[in-house]
Write an enzyme that holds these catalytic residues in place. Structure first.
Site, PDB file in Angstrom:
ATOM      1  N   CYS A 143     -12.624   0.655 -28.914  1.00 52.83           N
ATOM      2  CA  CYS A 143     -13.976   1.174 -29.118  1.00 52.83           C
ATOM      3  C   CYS A 143     -14.720   1.281 -27.793  1.00 52.83           C
ATOM      4  CB  CYS A 143     -14.722   0.267 -30.086  1.00 52.83           C
ATOM      5  SG  CYS A 143     -13.791   0.084 -31.606  1.00 52.83           S
ATOM      6  N   GLU A 144     -14.279   2.216 -26.970  1.00 55.99           N
ATOM      7  CA  GLU A 144     -14.910   2.527 -25.684  1.00 55.99           C
ATOM      8  C   GLU A 144     -14.608   3.989 -25.414  1.00 55.99           C
ATOM      9  OE1 GLU A 144     -16.545   0.631 -23.364  1.00 55.99           O
ATOM     10  OE2 GLU A 144     -16.230  -1.334 -24.296  1.00 55.99           O
ATOM     11  N   ARG A 177      -5.523   1.357 -15.893  1.00 50.70           N
ATOM     12  CA  ARG A 177      -5.748   2.092 -14.644  1.00 50.70           C
ATOM     13  C   ARG A 177      -6.557   3.365 -14.840  1.00 50.70           C
ATOM     14  NH1 ARG A 177      -2.466   4.193 -11.379  1.00 50.70           N
ATOM     15  NH2 ARG A 177      -3.589   3.574  -9.523  1.00 50.70           N
ATOM     16  N   PRO A 196       4.910  -5.073  -0.609  1.00 53.19           N
ATOM     17  CA  PRO A 196       4.794  -3.927  -1.515  1.00 53.19           C
ATOM     18  C   PRO A 196       4.745  -4.355  -2.979  1.00 53.19           C
ATOM     19  CG  PRO A 196       7.071  -4.215  -0.886  1.00 53.19           C
ATOM     20  CD  PRO A 196       6.296  -5.280  -0.148  1.00 53.19           C
ATOM     21  N   GLY A 197       3.930  -3.697  -3.750  1.00 55.15           N
ATOM     22  CA  GLY A 197       3.913  -3.916  -5.191  1.00 55.15           C
ATOM     23  C   GLY A 197       4.268  -2.597  -5.866  1.00 55.15           C
ATOM     24  N   ARG A 198       3.305  -1.692  -5.802  1.00 53.13           N
ATOM     25  CA  ARG A 198       3.452  -0.393  -6.466  1.00 53.13           C
ATOM     26  C   ARG A 198       4.748   0.324  -6.086  1.00 53.13           C
ATOM     27  NH1 ARG A 198      -0.931   2.361  -8.181  1.00 53.13           N
ATOM     28  NH2 ARG A 198      -2.239   1.121  -6.795  1.00 53.13           N
ATOM     29  N   GLY A 245       0.773  -1.242   0.000  1.00 48.19           N
ATOM     30  CA  GLY A 245       0.000   0.000   0.000  1.00 48.19           C
ATOM     31  C   GLY A 245       0.793   1.275   0.000  1.00 48.19           C
ATOM     32  N   TYR A 285      -9.843   3.202 -12.763  1.00 46.74           N
ATOM     33  CA  TYR A 285      -9.836   3.978 -11.517  1.00 46.74           C
ATOM     34  C   TYR A 285      -9.836   5.488 -11.744  1.00 46.74           C
ATOM     35  CZ  TYR A 285      -7.436  -0.383 -10.006  1.00 46.74           C
ATOM     36  OH  TYR A 285      -7.061  -1.662  -9.761  1.00 46.74           O
TER      37      TYR A 285
END
Ligand code: PLP
Length: 409
Positions: A341-342, A310, A272-274, A236, A314
């Protein structure tokens, strides 16, 4: 220290000009800086030196096998949330005793594999999961290490969709349920209750929520009187995505953790990742069209939400950097969009940018975490390549998916 930076109008990754990579590899592709990853890993280790934590990289943030091998060399363990991630971590050579298995919905197949591999901890999130594990072990003499994930009722003060610590979220067990389940596990002959784990969300830039988590854990320890062998504080830790947003103050966090573990015989684990990989990756993409519509200029890139989700998922804001900045700037309403196509397939709006033309390259910044790992084949587009830069060398660590494999199903 930034290893991905603009210097004299050129974007560099370690000692390589990004434009050189863009001309060599087919765009779009992810590109990582080995020095940046090492720098982040060491920064975390150094900040928490007094605590001597076990760092278990969150594989879901980026599960590239070569990357996992590099992290293993740096001394990292792994936090995994599926059988696929577990097998990748072990394939990368990460020691089973440095792997923690998290996640709210582990299947019987996944639990059996975790037991077979002998992972350090299975962090459980429900009574029915505990019953399932106990049942699997019933006729054996094995004793498996279990951690319980606490829902500390602390909101991470981050984006709602990446906040996991509030009492109405699906994750972990609230205080009362934690106490009851711990009593039950202690009586089970095949289970050892050795851990307490938490993870309140991602991209948390303020230490306050983490301090609240430490008090919530203290409350559990005082009540249960259990000497947990492992206290797993999750991940986090937030990074800086813009000039306004500061990365978390690790030293302040470390101070709080040092104070917390005084007089406790416990090993601290982080997941931890991010923080490790977020700012170590860019997505290099080419401008395929520029279209003016109703006073707006759409800069149409060859990378879309299928490659990097992302922003669509988000509303995350990621800066876009020209690989070669010009001295002329463009003023007006610019919108960087993808080919999917969005209408949510857009990355960034800008009012001023280095002058651009069709065929130019730009990089979407800070996409190392939850970039490639969240990508898909939507619109039947192949998954893209990943390139690792280490000093003055660069190599492909994942090949772009072939059209042949794409059209097979
Ligand atoms: C996603 C996740 C992490 C990693 O979070 P970051 O914000 O990337 O550090 C750690 N632990 C658990 C249980 C997770 O689900």
């Amino acid at each position: 220290m930034n290893f991905i930076r603009l210097r004299k109008n050129n974007l560099w990754v370690d000692n390589i000009l990004a434009i050189k990579l863009a001309k060599k590899y087919k765009t779009p592709f992810y590109c990582y800086s080995h020095s940046q990853i090492q720098n982040n890993f060491e920064a975390l280790n150094n900040a928490f030196k007094a605590v001597n934590p076990m760092i278990c990289f969150s594989v879901k943030s980026n599960s590239n096998l070569s990357l996992l091998k590099e992290l293993k060399k740096m001394g990292s363990g792994a936090d995994v949330v599926s059988i696929g991630e577990l097998l990748k971590a072990t394939k990368a050579g990460i020691n089973n005793k440095k792997i923690v298995f998290s996640g709210i919905g582990k299947t019987e197949e996944e639990i059996r594999m975790a037991i077979k591999k002998g992972v350090l901890l299975i962090n459980v999130e429900s009574e029915s999961e505990v019953n399932l594990i106990n049942n699997i072990l019933k006729n054996t003499s094995k004793k498996i290490s279990i951690g319980i994930r606490l829902n500390p009722n602390v909101a991470g003060k981050t984006h709602q969709k990446i906040s996991t610590g509030g009492k109405d979220e699906k994750f972990g067990l609230i205080y009362k349920d934690f106490i009851n389940l711990s009593k039950k596990i202690i009586k089970m002959k095949n289970l050892k209750l050795e851990g307490i784990s938490v993870h309140i969300g991602s991209q948390i830039t303020n230490v306050q929520p983490f301090k609240k988590v430490l008090s919530a854990i203290n409350k559990i320890i005082n009540k249960t009187r259990i000497n947990f062998k492992f206290i797993d504080l999750g991940g986090g830790m937030g990074i800086s995505y813009s000039k306004k947003e500061k990365q978390i103050n690790l030293l302040e966090y470390a101070k709080a953790v040092s104070k917390f573990i005084k007089n406790k015989k416990t090993k601290i684990i982080f997941e931890p990742g991010r923080f490790i990989i977020g700012n170590a990756g860019i997505l290099i993409t080419k401008i395929i069209h520029i279209k003016k519509s109703n006073k707006k200029y759409f800069i149409i890139l060859d990378a879309g939400m299928n490659n990097f989700m992302r922003t669509a998922l988000y509303g995350a804001i990621h800066q876009i950097i020209p690989l070669k900045k010009t001295n002329n700037s463009f003023k007006g309403n610019l919108s960087f969009v993808g080919p999917v196509c969005e209408s949510s397939d857009k990355f960034l709006n800008e009012k001023k940018f280095s002058k651009l033309a069709i065929g130019d390259y730009v990089a979407i910044a800070n996409v190392g975490a939850y970039g490639m790992s969240l990508s898909s084949n939507y619109n039947s587009r192949p998954t893209i390549a990943e390139v690792m830069v280490k000093g003055s060398e660069h190599k492909v660590i994942r090949q772009r998916q072939s059209l042949e494999s794409l059209i097979n199903n």
